[in-house]
Scaffold this motif. Structure first.
Motif, PDB file in Angstrom:
ATOM      1  N   ALA A 204       0.833  -1.204   0.000  1.00 36.39           N
ATOM      2  CA  ALA A 204       0.000   0.000   0.000  1.00 36.39           C
ATOM      3  C   ALA A 204       0.871   1.260   0.000  1.00 36.39           C
ATOM      4  O   ALA A 204       0.573   2.239  -0.699  1.00 36.39           O
ATOM      5  CB  ALA A 204      -0.938  -0.008   1.211  1.00 36.39           C
ATOM      6  N   PHE A 205       1.964   1.235   0.757  1.00 40.02           N
ATOM      7  CA  PHE A 205       2.888   2.373   0.750  1.00 40.02           C
ATOM      8  C   PHE A 205       3.560   2.515  -0.624  1.00 40.02           C
ATOM      9  O   PHE A 205       3.748   3.640  -1.118  1.00 40.02           O
ATOM     10  CB  PHE A 205       3.961   2.199   1.831  1.00 40.02           C
ATOM     11  CG  PHE A 205       3.556   2.709   3.177  1.00 40.02           C
ATOM     12  CD1 PHE A 205       3.123   4.014   3.352  1.00 40.02           C
ATOM     13  CD2 PHE A 205       3.623   1.875   4.294  1.00 40.02           C
ATOM     14  CE1 PHE A 205       2.763   4.493   4.597  1.00 40.02           C
ATOM     15  CE2 PHE A 205       3.257   2.355   5.553  1.00 40.02           C
ATOM     16  CZ  PHE A 205       2.824   3.662   5.707  1.00 40.02           C
ATOM     17  N   SER A 206       3.922   1.407  -1.237  1.00 43.68           N
ATOM     18  CA  SER A 206       4.534   1.453  -2.572  1.00 43.68           C
ATOM     19  C   SER A 206       3.570   2.039  -3.594  1.00 43.68           C
ATOM     20  O   SER A 206       3.958   2.854  -4.441  1.00 43.68           O
ATOM     21  CB  SER A 206       4.976   0.048  -2.992  1.00 43.68           C
ATOM     22  OG  SER A 206       5.992  -0.440  -2.145  1.00 43.68           O
ATOM     23  N   ASP A 207       2.297   1.642  -3.501  1.00 47.31           N
ATOM     24  CA  ASP A 207       1.283   2.182  -4.407  1.00 47.31           C
ATOM     25  C   ASP A 207       1.080   3.677  -4.164  1.00 47.31           C
ATOM     26  O   ASP A 207       0.849   4.447  -5.109  1.00 47.31           O
ATOM     27  CB  ASP A 207      -0.045   1.438  -4.210  1.00 47.31           C
ATOM     28  CG  ASP A 207       0.039  -0.029  -4.626  1.00 47.31           C
ATOM     29  OD1 ASP A 207       0.979  -0.377  -5.378  1.00 47.31           O
ATOM     30  OD2 ASP A 207      -0.824  -0.816  -4.186  1.00 47.31           O
ATOM     31  N   TYR A 208       1.170   4.079  -2.898  1.00 49.62           N
ATOM     32  CA  TYR A 208       1.023   5.486  -2.525  1.00 49.62           C
ATOM     33  C   TYR A 208       2.110   6.331  -3.199  1.00 49.62           C
ATOM     34  O   TYR A 208       1.835   7.405  -3.757  1.00 49.62           O
ATOM     35  CB  TYR A 208       1.097   5.591  -0.998  1.00 49.62           C
ATOM     36  CG  TYR A 208       0.974   6.987  -0.441  1.00 49.62           C
ATOM     37  CD1 TYR A 208      -0.270   7.562  -0.200  1.00 49.62           C
ATOM     38  CD2 TYR A 208       2.127   7.729  -0.116  1.00 49.62           C
ATOM     39  CE1 TYR A 208      -0.379   8.834   0.346  1.00 49.62           C
ATOM     40  CE2 TYR A 208       2.026   8.993   0.427  1.00 49.62           C
ATOM     41  CZ  TYR A 208       0.770   9.542   0.656  1.00 49.62           C
ATOM     42  OH  TYR A 208       0.665  10.808   1.194  1.00 49.62           O
ATOM     43  N   LEU A 209       3.355   5.858  -3.173  1.00 49.67           N
ATOM     44  CA  LEU A 209       4.450   6.577  -3.832  1.00 49.67           C
ATOM     45  C   LEU A 209       4.293   6.552  -5.346  1.00 49.67           C
ATOM     46  O   LEU A 209       4.545   7.561  -6.017  1.00 49.67           O
ATOM     47  CB  LEU A 209       5.797   5.971  -3.433  1.00 49.67           C
ATOM     48  CG  LEU A 209       6.393   6.379  -2.096  1.00 49.67           C
ATOM     49  CD1 LEU A 209       7.808   5.818  -1.953  1.00 49.67           C
ATOM     50  CD2 LEU A 209       6.422   7.888  -1.916  1.00 49.67           C
ATOM     51  N   GLU A 210       3.900   5.424  -5.874  1.00 49.35           N
ATOM     52  CA  GLU A 210       3.766   5.313  -7.333  1.00 49.35           C
ATOM     53  C   GLU A 210       2.717   6.286  -7.851  1.00 49.35           C
ATOM     54  O   GLU A 210       2.880   6.886  -8.921  1.00 49.35           O
ATOM     55  CB  GLU A 210       3.391   3.875  -7.708  1.00 49.35           C
ATOM     56  CG  GLU A 210       3.377   3.634  -9.207  1.00 49.35           C
ATOM     57  CD  GLU A 210       3.231   2.171  -9.561  1.00 49.35           C
ATOM     58  OE1 GLU A 210       3.007   1.876 -10.758  1.00 49.35           O
ATOM     59  OE2 GLU A 210       3.334   1.319  -8.656  1.00 49.35           O
ATOM     60  N   GLU A 211       1.640   6.473  -7.105  1.00 49.25           N
ATOM     61  CA  GLU A 211       0.602   7.429  -7.495  1.00 49.25           C
ATOM     62  C   GLU A 211       1.152   8.854  -7.542  1.00 49.25           C
ATOM     63  O   GLU A 211       0.654   9.703  -8.285  1.00 49.25           O
ATOM     64  CB  GLU A 211      -0.564   7.351  -6.513  1.00 49.25           C
ATOM     65  CG  GLU A 211      -1.744   8.232  -6.888  1.00 49.25           C
ATOM     66  CD  GLU A 211      -2.872   8.153  -5.877  1.00 49.25           C
ATOM     67  OE1 GLU A 211      -4.026   7.923  -6.294  1.00 49.25           O
ATOM     68  OE2 GLU A 211      -2.588   8.325  -4.670  1.00 49.25           O
ATOM     69  N   ARG A 212       2.208   9.097  -6.801  1.00 51.90           N
ATOM     70  CA  ARG A 212       2.820  10.422  -6.736  1.00 51.90           C
ATOM     71  C   ARG A 212       4.064  10.542  -7.607  1.00 51.90           C
ATOM     72  O   ARG A 212       4.853  11.463  -7.442  1.00 51.90           O
ATOM     73  CB  ARG A 212       3.130  10.759  -5.271  1.00 51.90           C
ATOM     74  CG  ARG A 212       1.868  11.115  -4.497  1.00 51.90           C
ATOM     75  CD  ARG A 212       1.956  10.810  -3.017  1.00 51.90           C
ATOM     76  NE  ARG A 212       0.685  11.188  -2.368  1.00 51.90           N
ATOM     77  CZ  ARG A 212      -0.412  10.441  -2.428  1.00 51.90           C
ATOM     78  NH1 ARG A 212      -0.411   9.286  -3.080  1.00 51.90           N
ATOM     79  NH2 ARG A 212      -1.525  10.848  -1.840  1.00 51.90           N
ATOM     80  N   GLY A 213       4.230   9.616  -8.527  1.00 49.06           N
ATOM     81  CA  GLY A 213       5.281   9.724  -9.536  1.00 49.06           C
ATOM     82  C   GLY A 213       6.551   8.971  -9.255  1.00 49.06           C
ATOM     83  O   GLY A 213       7.483   8.995 -10.061  1.00 49.06           O
ATOM     84  N   ILE A 214       6.646   8.285  -8.100  1.00 48.71           N
ATOM     85  CA  ILE A 214       7.851   7.515  -7.772  1.00 48.71           C
ATOM     86  C   ILE A 214       7.665   6.108  -8.332  1.00 48.71           C
ATOM     87  O   ILE A 214       7.351   5.149  -7.610  1.00 48.71           O
ATOM     88  CB  ILE A 214       8.114   7.494  -6.259  1.00 48.71           C
ATOM     89  CG1 ILE A 214       8.008   8.902  -5.680  1.00 48.71           C
ATOM     90  CG2 ILE A 214       9.486   6.900  -5.974  1.00 48.71           C
ATOM     91  CD1 ILE A 214       8.977   9.898  -6.286  1.00 48.71           C
ATOM     92  N   THR A 215       7.858   5.990  -9.633  1.00 46.42           N
ATOM     93  CA  THR A 215       7.617   4.753 -10.352  1.00 46.42           C
ATOM     94  C   THR A 215       8.933   4.092 -10.757  1.00 46.42           C
ATOM     95  O   THR A 215      10.013   4.631 -10.522  1.00 46.42           O
ATOM     96  CB  THR A 215       6.796   5.048 -11.616  1.00 46.42           C
ATOM     97  OG1 THR A 215       7.561   5.938 -12.458  1.00 46.42           O
ATOM     98  CG2 THR A 215       5.474   5.741 -11.265  1.00 46.42           C
ATOM     99  N   ALA A 216       8.811   2.926 -11.389  1.00 44.98           N
ATOM    100  CA  ALA A 216      10.004   2.256 -11.918  1.00 44.98           C
ATOM    101  C   ALA A 216      10.675   3.125 -12.983  1.00 44.98           C
ATOM    102  O   ALA A 216      11.909   3.180 -13.076  1.00 44.98           O
ATOM    103  CB  ALA A 216       9.629   0.890 -12.488  1.00 44.98           C
ATOM    104  N   GLU A 217       9.865   3.824 -13.785  1.00 46.41           N
ATOM    105  CA  GLU A 217      10.412   4.731 -14.802  1.00 46.41           C
ATOM    106  C   GLU A 217      11.201   5.856 -14.140  1.00 46.41           C
ATOM    107  O   GLU A 217      12.281   6.232 -14.607  1.00 46.41           O
ATOM    108  CB  GLU A 217       9.279   5.316 -15.643  1.00 46.41           C
ATOM    109  CG  GLU A 217       9.769   6.286 -16.718  1.00 46.41           C
ATOM    110  CD  GLU A 217       8.619   6.980 -17.439  1.00 46.41           C
ATOM    111  OE1 GLU A 217       8.901   7.714 -18.413  1.00 46.41           O
ATOM    112  OE2 GLU A 217       7.460   6.799 -17.024  1.00 46.41           O
ATOM    113  N   PHE A 218      10.665   6.384 -13.042  1.00 48.38           N
ATOM    114  CA  PHE A 218      11.371   7.435 -12.312  1.00 48.38           C
ATOM    115  C   PHE A 218      12.681   6.892 -11.738  1.00 48.38           C
ATOM    116  O   PHE A 218      13.709   7.572 -11.757  1.00 48.38           O
ATOM    117  CB  PHE A 218      10.486   7.976 -11.189  1.00 48.38           C
ATOM    118  CG  PHE A 218      11.138   9.048 -10.363  1.00 48.38           C
ATOM    119  CD1 PHE A 218      11.143  10.366 -10.781  1.00 48.38           C
ATOM    120  CD2 PHE A 218      11.769   8.731  -9.155  1.00 48.38           C
ATOM    121  CE1 PHE A 218      11.751  11.366 -10.022  1.00 48.38           C
ATOM    122  CE2 PHE A 218      12.377   9.710  -8.396  1.00 48.38           C
ATOM    123  CZ  PHE A 218      12.369  11.033  -8.829  1.00 48.38           C
TER     124      PHE A 218
END
Length: 247
Positions: A204-218
């Motif tokens: 859930a924390f990982s999804d929270y960051l991904e929603e804010r642009g902290i993705t694998a691409e980033f």
């Protein structure tokens, strides 16, 4: 008793000897400065050797340096990059609704911040062929700011995945205002070890960051960016040191 003619001849002879003496050279303060500068410019073989090695190293670095395509394209996800020359910190920021997202990378502490749990998690993210990027992992922090409070994440990426190692809350606006808050020297509780959290909460924390642009691409961009920054700063450092040695 000498005659007047003999006395006159002796006087003439002394005058002739005096006139044949060479005058002493006149040395000015300017001449002395030129001499001192000339001596200072004369470098030892050791100094000349160092200067030559620095020159060769800089030449090699410049010949092989290429700006990565990802760096030329700029950060993904709407982030803005702040990269100051000769600085050891990279800053990226963006807005997400009423929140401000700040990402910070400290180049000097990359080795110190390598987290064993995060590194092990990154290894688990390898694909079936076991391919990993040739560049070293990057440790970075993310702060999600709302007003005076911030939710902080310690992260690491190898360019393939982003792994969280710690989550903390800095709520400077919180508290009851009681007497217990008078001692500012007490260390606040920053949260449990991330790996001890329930798997569902970790995701859930990982999804929270991904929603804010902290993705694998980033993460892939960040690895390329840090590697490029280190190369550029190394060449700039070589140039400054070479100029110092040669001066």
């Amino acid at each position: 008793m000498l005659s007047s003619s003999s006395s006159s001849l002796r006087h003439h002879s002394r005058g002739s000897t005096s006139s044949r003496r060479h005058p002493r050279p006149f040395v000015t303060s300017h001449s002395r400065r030129i001499c001192v500068v000339a001596q200072a410019k004369k470098r030892s073989p050791v100094t000349e050797g160092l200067q030559l090695v620095l020159k060769d190293e800089l030449k090699i670095e410049k010949e092989r340096y290429r700006t990565p395509e990802a760096v030329l394209e700029g950060p993904p996800g709407g982030f803005e990059l702040e990269d100051r020359p000769h600085s050891n910190v990279l800053l990226l920021s963006r807005s997400h609704g009423s929140e401000e997202i700040y990402v910070e990378v400290d180049l000097d502490t990359q080795q110190d911040e390598t987290d064993e749990d995060a590194e092990a998690a990154l290894l688990e993210e390898e694909d079936e062929e076991g391919s990993m990027r040739g560049l070293p992992p990057v440790a970075f922090s993310v702060n999600v700011v709302k007003g005076r409070a911030a939710l902080g994440f310690s992260c690491q990426t190898d360019g393939e995945a982003v792994v969280i190692s710690h989550v903390s809350l800095n709520d400077s606006a919180g508290g009851t205002g009681g007497e217990d808050e008078e001692d500012d020297d007490l260390m606040p509780y920053t949260g449990p070890l991330f790996t001890e959290l329930d798997d569902t909460l970790q995701q859930a924390f990982s999804d929270y960051l991904e929603e804010r642009g902290i993705t694998a691409e980033f993460g892939a961009y960040l690895v390329e960016l840090v590697h490029d920054k280190l190369e550029v700063e190394y060449m700039a450092w070589l140039t400054r040191v070479q100029d110092f040695v040669a001066s």
